[in-house]
Motif scaffolding. Structure first.
Motif, mmCIF file in Angstrom:
data_model
loop_
_atom_site.group_PDB
_atom_site.id
_atom_site.type_symbol
_atom_site.label_atom_id
_atom_site.label_comp_id
_atom_site.label_asym_id
_atom_site.label_seq_id
_atom_site.Cartn_x
_atom_site.Cartn_y
_atom_site.Cartn_z
ATOM 1 N N MET A 1 47.023 32.032 45.540
ATOM 2 C CA MET A 1 45.729 31.787 46.173
ATOM 3 C C MET A 1 44.620 31.664 45.128
ATOM 4 O O MET A 1 43.700 30.853 45.272
ATOM 5 C CB MET A 1 45.430 32.919 47.151
ATOM 6 C CG MET A 1 46.427 33.071 48.287
ATOM 7 S SD MET A 1 46.277 31.751 49.498
ATOM 8 C CE MET A 1 44.702 32.162 50.222
ATOM 9 N N PHE A 2 44.714 32.479 44.066
ATOM 10 C CA PHE A 2 43.681 32.463 43.031
ATOM 11 C C PHE A 2 43.699 31.157 42.249
ATOM 12 O O PHE A 2 42.651 30.597 41.918
ATOM 13 C CB PHE A 2 43.891 33.653 42.091
ATOM 14 C CG PHE A 2 42.866 33.756 40.999
ATOM 15 C CD1 PHE A 2 41.573 34.169 41.274
ATOM 16 C CD2 PHE A 2 43.200 33.433 39.681
ATOM 17 C CE1 PHE A 2 40.626 34.256 40.264
ATOM 18 C CE2 PHE A 2 42.258 33.517 38.672
ATOM 19 C CZ PHE A 2 40.968 33.940 38.960
ATOM 20 N N LEU B 1 41.817 28.069 43.529
ATOM 21 C CA LEU B 1 40.356 28.006 43.450
ATOM 22 C C LEU B 1 39.864 27.134 42.305
ATOM 23 O O LEU B 1 38.713 26.703 42.307
ATOM 24 C CB LEU B 1 39.778 29.422 43.291
ATOM 25 C CG LEU B 1 40.086 30.419 44.409
ATOM 26 C CD1 LEU B 1 39.530 31.793 44.060
ATOM 27 C CD2 LEU B 1 39.511 29.943 45.738
ATOM 28 N N GLY C 1 48.875 36.465 45.916
ATOM 29 C CA GLY C 1 47.470 36.476 45.528
ATOM 30 C C GLY C 1 47.188 35.593 44.330
ATOM 31 O O GLY C 1 46.143 34.944 44.258
ATOM 32 N N MET C 2 48.129 35.545 43.375
ATOM 33 C CA MET C 2 47.959 34.676 42.222
ATOM 34 C C MET C 2 47.976 33.205 42.634
ATOM 35 O O MET C 2 47.210 32.389 42.099
ATOM 36 C CB MET C 2 49.053 34.953 41.194
ATOM 37 C CG MET C 2 48.886 34.176 39.898
ATOM 38 S SD MET C 2 50.153 34.563 38.679
ATOM 39 C CE MET C 2 51.614 33.905 39.500
#
Length: 294
Positions: A129-130, A133, A126-127
């Motif tokens: 993917m974050f 951004l 998740g990190m």
């Protein structure tokens, strides 16, 4: 019997009446693709046209026909201190090392995330993917302060080493590994007595060949065309990359030779085109293979 036959043929006639719409749709799709292709190639074509035109001809407007001032622009380019060989070497050194480091480290990270089970695995993914951004430009000020405090200005180290952490490449390679029986290959290798490092380098990396070639090409082109970060970190002209040298041709605002500038720009992206021509087969297979999951 005739009524039954006629009733059986009615669905066929309805389907036949719908078939003319398919060629129309294909023709529309082809027109859109041709339009987008022309839209993408026209600026590149104009650059190669303008390298044959003089500055007064370029200022007079656009044209699709070449001129006869290519040698004159070459003399202008060499008279401005434009070191083509040094720019090529510096850009190739940075781009090749960045591509190698980013591809290998990202492949190792993607393999570890996909194969191994450990705590906070979902949080780590998740990190990644974050972080994807946020644009890279947000980190320029903080990155410059870190490089300045480490006394690494006028060095290629801050241009190459940070490429090891490339979340976009990790994401792409991990998605590519999902479509392959990587866990089974690793398990068979462990049964045969192979270590983890040998398994990754001798078995997994060759399987990831198309994806690695794709990402290596994209990283190479991005590093080759990178202007902002080298411009911030490098002040020694001997270390300048080819895009930086091309921009220096505009230093004299009172005597701008656009023909020489266009020639410098054309020379700066010719290597990227050559690399794409050589690696296009691997790039296409690498992009499409990760789209399927077995």
């Amino acid at each position: 019997m005739q009524d039954n036959r006629s009733s059986e043929k009615r669905p066929i006639s309805i389907a036949e009446n719908q078939t003319p719409a398919i060629p129309v749709l294909k023709a529309f799709i082809y027109l859109v693709m041709v339009y987008l292709g022309v839209l993408a190639l026209l600026p590149v074509y104009l650059v190669f046209i303008n390298i044959t035109r003089s500055t007064p001809e370029i200022n007079s407007g656009l044209t699709l026909l070449p001129s006869v001032h290519l040698l004159d622009n070459w003399r202008i380019l060499n008279s401005t201190g434009f070191s083509l060989s040094r720019g090529f070497f510096n850009s190739f050194l940075i781009a090749s090392l960045t591509s190698l480091c980013a591809t290998y480290s990202s492949a190792m990270a993607a393999y570890g995330i996909h194969v191994y089970q450990f705590r906070f695995k979902r949080a780590l993914w998740g990190m990644i993917m974050f972080v994807m951004l946020f644009p890279l430009s947000l980190s320029y000020i903080g990155f410059f302060r870190i490089v300045f405090s480490l006394r690494l200005l006028d060095s290629y180290i801050p241009l190459i080493v940070p490429a090891i952490a490339s979340p976009v490449v990790v994401f792409f390679l991990r998605q590519y590994l999902v479509s392959l029986p990587v866990r089974e290959l690793a398990e068979v290798s462990r049964i045969d007595g192979a270590g983890e490092f040998w398994t990754f380098n001798a078995i997994i990396l060759p399987v990831m060949g198309p994806a690695l070639a794709t990402q290596a090409f994209f990283i190479f082109v991005a590093s080759w065309n990178n202007f902002v970060l080298p411009y911030i970190l490098l002040s020694d002209r001997k270390l300048f990359t080819l895009p930086m040298m091309a921009v220096l041709l505009q230093a004299d605002i009172h005597n701008v030779e656009f023909g020489g500038i266009y020639l410098g720009i054309a020379l700066s992206f010719i290597p990227a085109i050559c690399v794409y021509i050589v690696a296009s087969r691997f790039i296409i297979s690498g992009i499409t293979a990760g789209s399927f999951k077995e």
